[in-house]
Structure formats: C-alpha cells, structure tokens
Design a protein around this motif. Structure first.
Motif, PDB file in Angstrom:
ATOM      1  N   HIS A 363      54.642   6.222  48.570  1.00  0.00           N
ATOM      2  CA  HIS A 363      55.620   5.486  49.374  1.00  0.00           C
ATOM      3  C   HIS A 363      54.996   5.172  50.738  1.00  0.00           C
ATOM      4  CE1 HIS A 363      59.242   4.715  51.748  1.00  0.00           C
ATOM      5  NE2 HIS A 363      59.903   4.555  50.595  1.00  0.00           N
ATOM      6  N   PRO A 364      55.215   3.952  51.262  1.00  0.00           N
ATOM      7  CA  PRO A 364      54.579   3.596  52.548  1.00  0.00           C
ATOM      8  C   PRO A 364      54.791   4.639  53.648  1.00  0.00           C
ATOM      9  CG  PRO A 364      55.619   1.667  51.572  1.00  0.00           C
ATOM     10  CD  PRO A 364      55.994   2.831  50.697  1.00  0.00           C
ATOM     11  N   GLU A 365      55.972   5.287  53.686  1.00  0.00           N
ATOM     12  CA  GLU A 365      56.227   6.270  54.738  1.00  0.00           C
ATOM     13  C   GLU A 365      55.505   7.585  54.489  1.00  0.00           C
ATOM     14  OE1 GLU A 365      60.390   6.761  55.207  1.00  0.00           O
ATOM     15  OE2 GLU A 365      60.775   4.654  55.697  1.00  0.00           O
ATOM     16  N   ASP A 366      54.999   7.813  53.256  1.00  0.00           N
ATOM     17  CA  ASP A 366      54.314   9.057  52.926  1.00  0.00           C
ATOM     18  C   ASP A 366      52.819   8.861  52.710  1.00  0.00           C
ATOM     19  OD1 ASP A 366      56.750  10.266  53.055  1.00  0.00           O
ATOM     20  OD2 ASP A 366      57.074  10.362  50.892  1.00  0.00           O
ATOM     21  N   ARG A 367      52.308   7.617  52.929  1.00  0.00           N
ATOM     22  CA  ARG A 367      50.911   7.331  52.599  1.00  0.00           C
ATOM     23  C   ARG A 367      49.941   8.126  53.469  1.00  0.00           C
ATOM     24  NH1 ARG A 367      50.759   1.279  51.258  1.00  0.00           N
ATOM     25  NH2 ARG A 367      52.062   2.115  49.574  1.00  0.00           N
ATOM     26  N   HIS A 368      50.360   8.501  54.659  1.00  0.00           N
ATOM     27  CA  HIS A 368      49.481   9.270  55.545  1.00  0.00           C
ATOM     28  C   HIS A 368      49.177  10.659  54.990  1.00  0.00           C
ATOM     29  CE1 HIS A 368      53.507  10.736  56.504  1.00  0.00           C
ATOM     30  NE2 HIS A 368      52.930  11.827  56.983  1.00  0.00           N
ATOM     31  N   LEU A 369      49.971  11.121  54.005  1.00  0.00           N
ATOM     32  CA  LEU A 369      49.770  12.467  53.469  1.00  0.00           C
ATOM     33  C   LEU A 369      48.479  12.599  52.680  1.00  0.00           C
ATOM     34  CD1 LEU A 369      53.418  13.265  52.285  1.00  0.00           C
ATOM     35  CD2 LEU A 369      52.237  14.179  54.294  1.00  0.00           C
ATOM     36  N   ALA A 370      47.908  11.491  52.208  1.00  0.00           N
ATOM     37  CA  ALA A 370      46.672  11.573  51.418  1.00  0.00           C
ATOM     38  C   ALA A 370      45.557  12.220  52.220  1.00  0.00           C
ATOM     39  CB  ALA A 370      46.273  10.180  50.937  1.00  0.00           C
ATOM     40  N   SER A 371      45.346  11.774  53.458  1.00  0.00           N
ATOM     41  CA  SER A 371      44.305  12.377  54.297  1.00  0.00           C
ATOM     42  C   SER A 371      44.688  13.797  54.690  1.00  0.00           C
ATOM     43  CB  SER A 371      44.060  11.521  55.541  1.00  0.00           C
ATOM     44  OG  SER A 371      45.267  11.359  56.287  1.00  0.00           O
ATOM     45  N   HIS A 372      45.990  14.057  54.847  1.00  0.00           N
ATOM     46  CA  HIS A 372      46.455  15.400  55.194  1.00  0.00           C
ATOM     47  C   HIS A 372      46.133  16.383  54.075  1.00  0.00           C
ATOM     48  CE1 HIS A 372      48.983  18.639  56.610  1.00  0.00           C
ATOM     49  NE2 HIS A 372      49.712  18.577  55.499  1.00  0.00           N
ATOM     50  N   PHE A 373      46.344  15.966  52.802  1.00  0.00           N
ATOM     51  CA  PHE A 373      46.038  16.837  51.669  1.00  0.00           C
ATOM     52  C   PHE A 373      44.542  17.139  51.589  1.00  0.00           C
ATOM     53  CE2 PHE A 373      50.003  14.961  49.466  1.00  0.00           C
ATOM     54  CZ  PHE A 373      50.823  15.862  50.139  1.00  0.00           C
ATOM     55  N   LYS A 374      43.706  16.152  51.963  1.00  0.00           N
ATOM     56  CA  LYS A 374      42.252  16.379  51.947  1.00  0.00           C
ATOM     57  C   LYS A 374      41.879  17.448  52.968  1.00  0.00           C
ATOM     58  CE  LYS A 374      37.872  15.662  51.024  1.00  0.00           C
ATOM     59  NZ  LYS A 374      37.267  16.623  51.911  1.00  0.00           N
ATOM     60  N   ARG A 375      42.485  17.409  54.131  1.00  0.00           N
ATOM     61  CA  ARG A 375      42.204  18.431  55.148  1.00  0.00           C
ATOM     62  C   ARG A 375      42.656  19.805  54.669  1.00  0.00           C
ATOM     63  NH1 ARG A 375      43.961  14.339  58.638  1.00  0.00           N
ATOM     64  NH2 ARG A 375      46.044  15.278  58.791  1.00  0.00           N
ATOM     65  N   LEU A 376      43.840  19.861  54.032  1.00  0.00           N
ATOM     66  CA  LEU A 376      44.314  21.140  53.506  1.00  0.00           C
ATOM     67  C   LEU A 376      43.362  21.698  52.460  1.00  0.00           C
ATOM     68  CD1 LEU A 376      48.175  20.598  53.106  1.00  0.00           C
ATOM     69  CD2 LEU A 376      47.003  21.974  54.826  1.00  0.00           C
ATOM     70  N   ALA A 377      42.841  20.826  51.600  1.00  0.00           N
ATOM     71  CA  ALA A 377      41.921  21.281  50.555  1.00  0.00           C
ATOM     72  C   ALA A 377      40.634  21.847  51.157  1.00  0.00           C
ATOM     73  CB  ALA A 377      41.604  20.133  49.606  1.00  0.00           C
ATOM     74  N   ASP A 378      40.170  21.280  52.272  1.00  0.00           N
ATOM     75  CA  ASP A 378      38.970  21.793  52.925  1.00  0.00           C
ATOM     76  C   ASP A 378      39.223  23.143  53.586  1.00  0.00           C
ATOM     77  OD1 ASP A 378      37.407  19.644  52.183  1.00  0.00           O
ATOM     78  OD2 ASP A 378      37.795  18.505  54.025  1.00  0.00           O
ATOM     79  N   GLU A 379      40.492  23.416  53.924  1.00  0.00           N
ATOM     80  CA  GLU A 379      40.793  24.624  54.694  1.00  0.00           C
ATOM     81  C   GLU A 379      41.334  25.771  53.850  1.00  0.00           C
ATOM     82  OE1 GLU A 379      43.584  23.193  57.523  1.00  0.00           O
ATOM     83  OE2 GLU A 379      42.107  22.011  58.659  1.00  0.00           O
ATOM     84  N   GLN A 380      41.969  25.493  52.720  1.00  0.00           N
ATOM     85  CA  GLN A 380      42.571  26.553  51.940  1.00  0.00           C
ATOM     86  C   GLN A 380      42.485  26.234  50.448  1.00  0.00           C
ATOM     87  OE1 GLN A 380      46.170  25.961  54.285  1.00  0.00           O
ATOM     88  NE2 GLN A 380      47.311  25.546  52.386  1.00  0.00           N
ATOM     89  N   ASP A 381      42.566  27.283  49.638  1.00  0.00           N
ATOM     90  CA  ASP A 381      42.366  27.107  48.205  1.00  0.00           C
ATOM     91  C   ASP A 381      43.566  26.463  47.522  1.00  0.00           C
ATOM     92  OD1 ASP A 381      39.856  28.178  48.406  1.00  0.00           O
ATOM     93  OD2 ASP A 381      40.483  30.215  47.883  1.00  0.00           O
ATOM     94  N   THR A 382      44.771  26.806  47.954  1.00  0.00           N
ATOM     95  CA  THR A 382      45.968  26.214  47.361  1.00  0.00           C
ATOM     96  C   THR A 382      46.890  25.734  48.460  1.00  0.00           C
ATOM     97  OG1 THR A 382      47.155  28.318  47.309  1.00  0.00           O
ATOM     98  CG2 THR A 382      45.841  27.750  45.363  1.00  0.00           C
ATOM     99  N   PHE A 383      47.652  24.716  48.131  1.00  0.00           N
ATOM    100  CA  PHE A 383      48.639  24.228  49.087  1.00  0.00           C
ATOM    101  C   PHE A 383      49.741  23.508  48.320  1.00  0.00           C
ATOM    102  CE2 PHE A 383      45.266  21.093  48.697  1.00  0.00           C
ATOM    103  CZ  PHE A 383      45.959  19.917  48.423  1.00  0.00           C
ATOM    104  N   GLU A 384      50.917  23.465  48.934  1.00  0.00           N
ATOM    105  CA  GLU A 384      52.060  22.796  48.318  1.00  0.00           C
ATOM    106  C   GLU A 384      52.132  21.354  48.795  1.00  0.00           C
ATOM    107  OE1 GLU A 384      55.486  25.083  49.222  1.00  0.00           O
ATOM    108  OE2 GLU A 384      54.976  26.690  47.803  1.00  0.00           O
ATOM    109  N   ALA A 385      52.731  20.501  47.956  1.00  0.00           N
ATOM    110  CA  ALA A 385      52.843  19.083  48.296  1.00  0.00           C
ATOM    111  C   ALA A 385      54.196  18.571  47.818  1.00  0.00           C
ATOM    112  CB  ALA A 385      51.724  18.290  47.651  1.00  0.00           C
ATOM    113  N   GLU A 386      54.755  17.651  48.573  1.00  0.00           N
ATOM    114  CA  GLU A 386      56.008  16.999  48.202  1.00  0.00           C
ATOM    115  C   GLU A 386      56.023  15.627  48.843  1.00  0.00           C
ATOM    116  OE1 GLU A 386      60.475  18.517  47.436  1.00  0.00           O
ATOM    117  OE2 GLU A 386      59.717  18.884  49.465  1.00  0.00           O
ATOM    118  N   TYR A 387      56.257  14.605  48.048  1.00  0.00           N
ATOM    119  CA  TYR A 387      56.215  13.239  48.572  1.00  0.00           C
ATOM    120  C   TYR A 387      56.890  12.300  47.590  1.00  0.00           C
ATOM    121  CZ  TYR A 387      52.066  13.491  45.559  1.00  0.00           C
ATOM    122  OH  TYR A 387      51.200  13.717  44.524  1.00  0.00           O
TER     123      TYR A 387
END
Length: 929
Positions: A363-387
C-alpha cells in the motif's frame, strides 16, 4: 616564648628538619624544663636528629611531664589546633581529649612495661575545627636515659594515619557483602572455579538447585559432577583456562546423574568466563547461566508447530517467500504468490528496482516499510511485520507475520530472509468493529449513567469500567475492587440482602437483578441497580459473572416524591369528602324538614342553615380554584398602592367570627407609622385572614392571638402569635406544602384541607415577600411572620400616601420578562405611578414592541428561553434609538461577575429581584433628587 637565633648557634643535631627544625632552633629552651639543647641527654639528641631527618611521622614525649617534640611529617596530622603551640608542652595539656586512650600506653612504656604496638587504632581527635574519627597504626617505644628514674627518659612514637585505609577497607567489605548478596540472590546460576583443576570456590543457590543440591564447594568439577566430565564440559573448561577465551553456549543439553536418582535432562544457556590476575594469567573461571529447559521445550514445540503450519498455509490464506540479498532475488511459494495475486514463472522475483513486485504490491502509505524491514534483518534474527497490500485486482488486504534471517555475511548483514505472512483482513475488520462497538458502549454507558463489571468467581478478581468507578464516586487509579471492598461501599442495611440474593441467583442459574444503596467516599448516598448473569463451566460450576450497574438515585427520589404526593392526595381527598359532607348533611336535613312542614309554617331558620352551608362550600371551592390557578401560574394580582393597616383591618374583619367562636383575645399592634406597600387588597387580606383563622382554630378556648406590624429596613413585617397547640420543629416548613395537614390535639377540630397556608405562601411570594412559621414545639404556641417590600421614596416622608414619590415626568417603559405574572405586576405598579407601560414576554416580542412602542426605558429580564436578555440588550443598542435608551437589568443573579457581564452586554444598571420601586424610579431621567 620564641626568639631569633642564627644558624651557627644551633647544635648539629637540630640542623635540618624543615619547619619543625626551624621552630626548634628558634625556641627559647632556657624557659623550658628541657633546658638549652646543648645540655640534652645523648639519647634525646640522637632521637631528635633522627626525628628531624626522616620523612616518617615521629613524635617524642620526654621527661616526667612528657614534653611534646615532633617533626614535619607528624604536624600534618594534628591540625592547627595543636601546631605549633604544642611544641615542648606537657602531653597531658596537649592531648587531654584522648588522654584516657594514650595516657595508660605512655605510662606502660615509661614504667618499663615495654613497647606497645597498635594497628588501625581509633583515636578521635579535634582538628581543622571539628571532631574526627581518626585511625592510626603506631608504636610507643622507650628512649633509654640512665639519668632518668627507671632508666627511661621518654617515649618515641612512630605512627601512620590509616583513616583512609580503614574507611576503604570498610567500604570494600560492604561492597563484598553486597556482591555476595547479589550473588546469592541472582535468579541465574553462578559458580566461581579456581585453578587448573577447576575447584569450586563459590556457588549460589541457583547453581546448587541445578546440580540437584549436591555439595560441591572445595571439590573439583570432575569430582563433584562426574556427569560433567562424561559430557565434555570439563574439556570446555580446560580449553577456556588454557586459551583465556570465554565460551558461550545456548540451549546446551546437560543430563544430571545424581546417584540413586533417575537422570534429569536440562537445557542451559551459559558462559565460561576466564578470570585473570593483573599479569593477564588465568587463575579461574566464572560460570554464569540460566536453566532454559522450558524455553527449549517451547522452541522445539514451535519448530514442530511451524512444520504443521507450513502444511496449513494454503488453507489458512498464508504465504511464504525467501529474499536473497546476495543475488537480489526473491523466491515465492505458491501460497505466497496466491496471497499477493502474482503469477511469476518458477516463482522467481526481483529485489530492488522498478521490477520489485513485493514493493509494488505494498500500500502506498506502507511502502516505506520495505527499507525498514531490511534494517531490522541486518540488526536482529527475527522480527514481526504488519502492513497492507493492494493486489492487481484492486483488493486490499492486511497481512501480519514475521521475518526470519537464516543466513548472514561475515560482516553480519542479512543474506537470506524467510518471510511468512497471513491474511488478517477479517481480523482487522473485526477488531475495528469491536473498537467501534466499545466506543459506542462507552458512550451508551456514560449517557445512561451505567457501568459494566466482570468478576472471576473463583479468584474474586473484579474488573470495572471507568463508568462503574464514577458511579461509586471513586477514581480508577486509587481503588482496586475486591468482593470485600465493594461490599464495604454498600449501605450496612443492604449488604446481607445483596450477598444473599446474588448467591441465590447464581446457584439457581438465573440472571440476577438487585437495587441497593451505597455510601460514596464524599459522604453522599446513592441508589444503584445491578443486573448480571453468571457463566458456568462444563460441570455447571459458576466461573465468571458479567453485568451492568446503573445509577437509579433520581428514579428512587421521584418514586418517593410520587408516593408522598399520592399519600397527600389520598389524605386530601378524604378530608375534602369530609368537608363537603359536613355542609351537605345540614342542607339535606333542612330540606327534609321543609318538605314535611305545613305550607303556612315559617321556614326562615332553615333557609339560613342552607345559606351558611352553601357559603362554606363556595369558600372551599374558591380555595381549591385559587390553589389550582396558583400551581399553573395563572393567578393574577390587581396591584395598587396600599396602606398595610387597611389590609390588616380587612383581614381581622374576615377572621373575627372565628376568633369570637373560640372566645379568644385578639390584640392588634399597629406599626405607629404609615407602611406603604404595592399589593392586591383582596389577596393580602386573604393571606392574613387565613393565618388568623388557623390561629383561632388551633388554639384552645380563651387563648391569646397577637398581630403586630413593624418596619424593618425596607420591609413591612407582620407577626401573628398564638398560644395554641404549636408545631413540631420538623413541620415548620412542611405546613406550607399543598395538601399537608397536621394532626390536632384531642378536643380541637380536625385540620383543614391543607390548602390555606400553601395558598398564603404562594400569594406572599407573588407580592415579592416571604412567609415563615416558628414554634418551640407542641403545646408552646406558634408564630407566623410575613415580610413584604415597602414602597419607599427617595426622601422618606416626601412621598404620596403609598410611600412612593410622585414621578417628575411621564416615561414610556417596556417591561420584558418571560414570567408573565412578574411582567404584568411590575407593569401595573409602574402604571399606578403615572408611567406609560408596555409588557413583553420574550426576546423576539420585546424587539418587535420596542420598534412600535419606542420606549425611553427598558426593564429587561436576563434568563429567558430562546433569546436571553443579554442578546436582546445587544440588539436594542444596534437600533436607531438604541443609544438613547436607559436599559436596566432585572434578575435573580446579583454577584459581582453577573453585574460585570450585564455591563459588558450594554446595560446601564443591574437590579436584583424583587425591585425596589423607589430606587428604580430614582434612576429615571428627569426624576427629582
């Protein structure tokens, strides 16, 4: 005494020594018991030479008086209180405050008892202006001198102040104790191992629990825990000891094999941390960790669950995909593509760039989360997502899940990420609907003065909604509801019934409803209604209860008022029936007699009976009609200037037959001065005659009734006192309520219809006055007091017969009041004063009449419906005549802020009801001052 000498005059043993050496060389030793230094014993000379040429603190007490000699190193410890004045002074004078400590030690040495040695001895002294706890390590040694008794000439003191050391050791001990407590209380297991054989030096309770409570202190790991050797843990300890590198393990299996007990499997996270000395050599190992058996079991269960989860992806509208950041590709599962509405050959997609199908679907309002998820993956092994995503067919979905990094680069960056997401659109919709319903419920509860509650019947834990706290007069943060605390809020008379009814309803498996009183913390009492239903388990046992609490205080009050009104009505009807039957009986009897009389027999006496009884009935009906008009606000007054004595005379004339019938003495005491009032002669005479008739009726024969008139300030006061049966203190207000009758004493007539005094109060209040009853109690008589406003002139005695000054000129006055009686009565009073008056009963009507009537003065009420007086004033001021108008507020509000508000709205004056006509007319233009 100190005097100057040249260095050449000083003996060699006094040379050097810094400040103390200079002081000794300059000292007047001839005046001292020691005498000149040249004559000092050799042993003293030797010690003084040593004392002045060492950097160690030294002190000498010499001779029988123990004269004090010391060096620079020592003077730093004694403070300005003793240096330099203590030089060559007796020790007892210098060290009086600690003589009880050092005196016996000095005497021991001087008497040949040998040297003393003291380590970290507390010797408090005063220095630098305050008393200090000072610790010393020192020795007292004898100084030999054959010329002195006992062969000892003095005492040599070698000392070191150890205050800082003692305090540091004390703090260190406290810190060690604190660390030991932390060590023992730590929730994780800990052990300290020493040496290459790994002997247990310290273990905490958690470690003992891990190894089954076995005694391990002082033994090596291999000796105390043979299973640790078998399972390779001793080898790990050896490696850490040899390399100096720590070892970290997660979810490691440790099988406890305690003799005589079955093996126990435990999973532990632990660290073997090498302990090194200042040279970097390993001297031991610190073991720290946590028993994660339950967590490991949960993780194992989770892995099995995830396997089952994958099998259910399709059925559960779930999907997965792998993101490879190394190759910048994405591999979709069939379920993942179905979720996103994609159709990719081989399920191969692209990461990054315009062809990234995943980013394009966001969704256009959630598109910024793609780069956010990449940062989370670099910092921690697991993370939750909702979009949210928007599929190619335009359908919008909510997805929720998690990402798991399964491969990283040497630098720690995520290389491979597995994502598992589920379609949670329906859940989100349900949550939104639930949120809206909760908001609606909160609004409904608040609007209906209701609150919700829930209770776990087994544990007694209670949940209240915010509205429930408000109903009980409590704040959510300051009260935790429990069954005992809630019961304590109930009125004591309600508690037993509340518990019994609630328990019986739950036992009978039926809803419960109960009304009860509570006592709020602020002291107020309220009525609440509670309705609820219990929930039962499979065995039929109650587990929870739910319900609604409602404030029914106003309903209860209304019911009480209605019940009281019904009782009054029933009493009134009964009395009215009695009163109507009384005159009907003689009328019927007279008619029967007249029917049987001969045609020529005289019937005049029976005509009189009928006439009297008909008048009595007419009077009764008139009172009923007046009471009805008064209650509906339809009773009209014919106001005119009156003299109070005229009103009293007419009232006495009406009541005189009743007074005479009781053989009472009636005394009328006039005021001694004219008292002018504005009123309706008939109605005011009715008021006073009713009170006089009541006094005559409720006073035993041959009683006294006194009517006294007086002026009090701007009021005319009429007091009627009798020697009758009196009134209970609690009834002095109730007797003015409609249909209220008090029980008379034996021998006196029954009460009336309960109308007279209620009617009197209404008529007095219509005249702007008050009426009150007073009595000391039954049998002690009664006193009624009526207060009416006087018609006053600006100058007392210069007015007309009614006490109102004649106006200087005629004005056009508009009177505006939504209370029609108030407007009409004021208009009539002003008309009697020669003014041209027009009345209006609302804001719109006032504006219309102002345009046609063109008044000079507007008397304007404030609290009117639809358009209040403030708005009327503002609109009048905007008319062509608005600025010449004299606009006067007439209101029941008289505080300073009310007057400021009328001034701001454009009023010229502010009068509080009832108006004083004298003060009012004095404000009119052209009036005489």
């Amino acid at each position: 005494m100190v005097h100057s000498t040249t260095p050449g005059q000083a003996p060699d043993f006094l040379r050097g020594g810094g400040e103390m050496g200079a002081l000794m060389r300059a000292f007047d030793w001839a005046s001292s018991p020691l005498g000149p230094p040249a004559g000092w014993p050799q042993s003293l000379r030797t010690v003084i030479r040593l004392l002045l040429n060492t950097g160690h603190p030294m002190y000498v007490w010499w001779g029988a008086e123990h004269l004090c000699l010391y060096n620079d190193a020592y003077r730093q410890s004694i403070g300005p209180e003793r240096h330099p004045r203590s030089l060559a002074q007796p020790a007892r004078e210098v060290w009086d405050e600690i003589w009880d400590v050092i005196g016996p030690q000095i005497e021991q040495v001087m008497s040949g008892g040998g040297a003393t040695w003291h380590v970290n001895q507390l010797v408090p002294i005063t220095r630098n202006g305050r008393r200090e706890d000072v610790y010393w390590t020192y020795s007292f040694s004898p100084i030999d001198d054959e010329g002195m008794p006992g062969g000892i000439g003095g005492v040599l003191v070698l000392c070191t102040e150890t205050t800082q050391q003692v305090n540091a050791e004390r703090r260190l001990a406290e810190e060690r104790n604190r660390l030991a407590q932390l060590f023992d209380q730590a929730p994780t297991f800990m052990a300290a191992l020493q040496g290459p054989e790994h002997h247990f030096h310290m273990v905490n309770p958690a470690y003992r629990a891990l190894v089954g409570g076995r005694e391990v202190l002082g033994r090596s790991v291999a000796q105390a825990l043979p299973e640790a050797l078998e399972q390779g843990y001793v080898d790990l300890l050896d490696r850490v000891y040899a390399t100096g590198e720590p070892y970290v393990a997660e979810s490691a299996l440790y099988v406890i094999r305690d003799e005589g007990k079955p093996p126990v499997e435990r999973f532990v996270d632990f660290v073997y941390q090498p302990v090194k000395d200042p040279d970097g050599q390993v001297t031991g190992i610190f073991v720290q960790g946590a028993d994660v058996t339950e967590r490991s079991a949960a993780e194992r269960s989770l892995r099995e669950s995830e396997a089952r989860f994958r099998a259910a992806l399709k059925a559960g509208r779930m999907g997965s995909w792998e993101t490879h950041y190394g190759t910048m590709t994405r591999i979709w599962s069939q379920e993942g593509m179905a979720l996103f509405g994609l159709d990719l050959p081989g399920g191969l997609g692209q990461v990054g760039g315009p062809g990234d199908e995943y980013v394009a679907a966001l969704h256009p309002e959630d598109r910024h989360l793609a780069s956010h998820f990449k940062r989370l993956a670099d910092e921690q092994d697991t993370f939750e997502a909702e979009y949210r995503i928007v599929r190619p067919d335009g359908v919008q979905l909510w997805l929720s899940g998690r990402g798991q990094v399964v491969q990283r680069s040497p630098e720690g960056r995520a290389l491979r990420l597995i994502s598992i997401m589920a379609d949670t659109t329906e859940r989100r919709r349900a949550e939104e609907l639930l949120r809206v319903e909760h908001e609606r419920l909160d609004i409904a509860l608040s609007a209906g003065s209701m609150g919700a509650y829930e209770m776990d019947i087994r544990t007694g834990v209670i949940w209240w909604s915010p509205q429930t706290y408000a109903l009980f007069g409590l704040e959510p943060g300051g009260f935790v509801p429990t069954p005992e605390r809630v019961l304590a809020l109930l009125h004591p008379d309600e508690r037993e019934g509340f518990v019994r009814l609630r328990a019986q309803s739950i036992a009978d498996h039926r809803p419960f409803a109960h009304e009860f009183r509570i006592l709020r913390p602020d002291g107020t009492q309220a009525w609440l209604s509670q309705c609820g239903q219990a929930q039962y388990d499979a065995q039929g046992q109650p587990v929870r209860s739910y319900g609604i609490t409602m404030d029914i205080t106003e309903r209860r009050r209304a019911e009480n008022r209605l019940r009281e009104a019904d009782q009054k009505k029933d009493r009134f009807i009964a009395v009215l029936a009695h009163e109507l039957r009384n005159p009907l009986a003689p009328i019927r009897n007279a008619v029967e007699v007249m029917r049987r009389l001969k045609p020529d027999a005289p019937a005049g006496r029976f005509h009189d009976i009928i006439e009297r009884q008909v008048k009595q009935m007419a009077h009764l009906l008139d009172d009923l009609l007046d009471a009805s008009r008064l209650s509906r606000g339809e009773l009209r007054l014919r106001l005119q200037p009156l003299q109070l004595d005229q009103v009293i005379a007419q009232a006495v004339e009406i009541a005189q037959p009743h007074v005479d019938a009781g053989s009472h003495r009636l005394v009328v005491l006039p005021a001694g001065q004219p008292l002018g009032i504005s009123g309706d002669m008939t109605r005011l005479a009715q008021v006073f005659s009713n009170i006089l008739i009541n006094a005559a009726k409720y006073t035993p024969p041959h009683g006294d009734i006194t009517l006294e008139c007086a002026r009090r300030g701007e009021l005319a006061v009429v007091t009627i006192t009798d020697t009758g049966i009196g009134i209970e203190p609690g009834d002095t207000q109730r007797i003015f309520e409609m249909f209220t009758q008090l029980q008379p004493e034996a021998g006196l007539p029954r009460g009336g219809q309960g109308i007279g005094l209620a009617l009197a109060r209404g008529l007095v209040e219509l005249h702007g006055g008050t009426i009150a009853a007073h009595s000391a109690g039954r049998g002690l008589g009664s006193r009624f007091e009526v207060r009416l406003p006087l018609l006053l002139s600006r100058r007392e005695g210069t007015g007309d017969a009614a006490g109102v000054q004649a106006p200087g000129r005629r004005h056009r006055i508009l009177v505006v009041d939504d209370l029609k009686d108030s407007a009409d009565s004021l208009a009539e009073a002003l008309g009697l004063l020669g003014q041209e008056v027009c009345a209006a009963y609302g804001g719109e009507e006032a504006l219309e009449k102002a345009g046609a009537f063109r008044p000079d003065i507007v008397l304007l009420d404030l609290g009117m419906p639809e358009m209040d007086g403030y708005e009327v004033c503002r609109r009048l001021r905007r008319t062509p005549d608005g600025q010449r108008l004299l606009i006067i507020a007439q209101t029941g509000w008289g505080q300073q802020q009310d007057k400021e508000r009328t001034r701001a709205a454009g009023f010229d004056h502010h009068f509080v009801k009832p108006l004083d006509l004298g003060e009012l007319t004095a404000l009119f233009p052209g009036e005489r001052a």
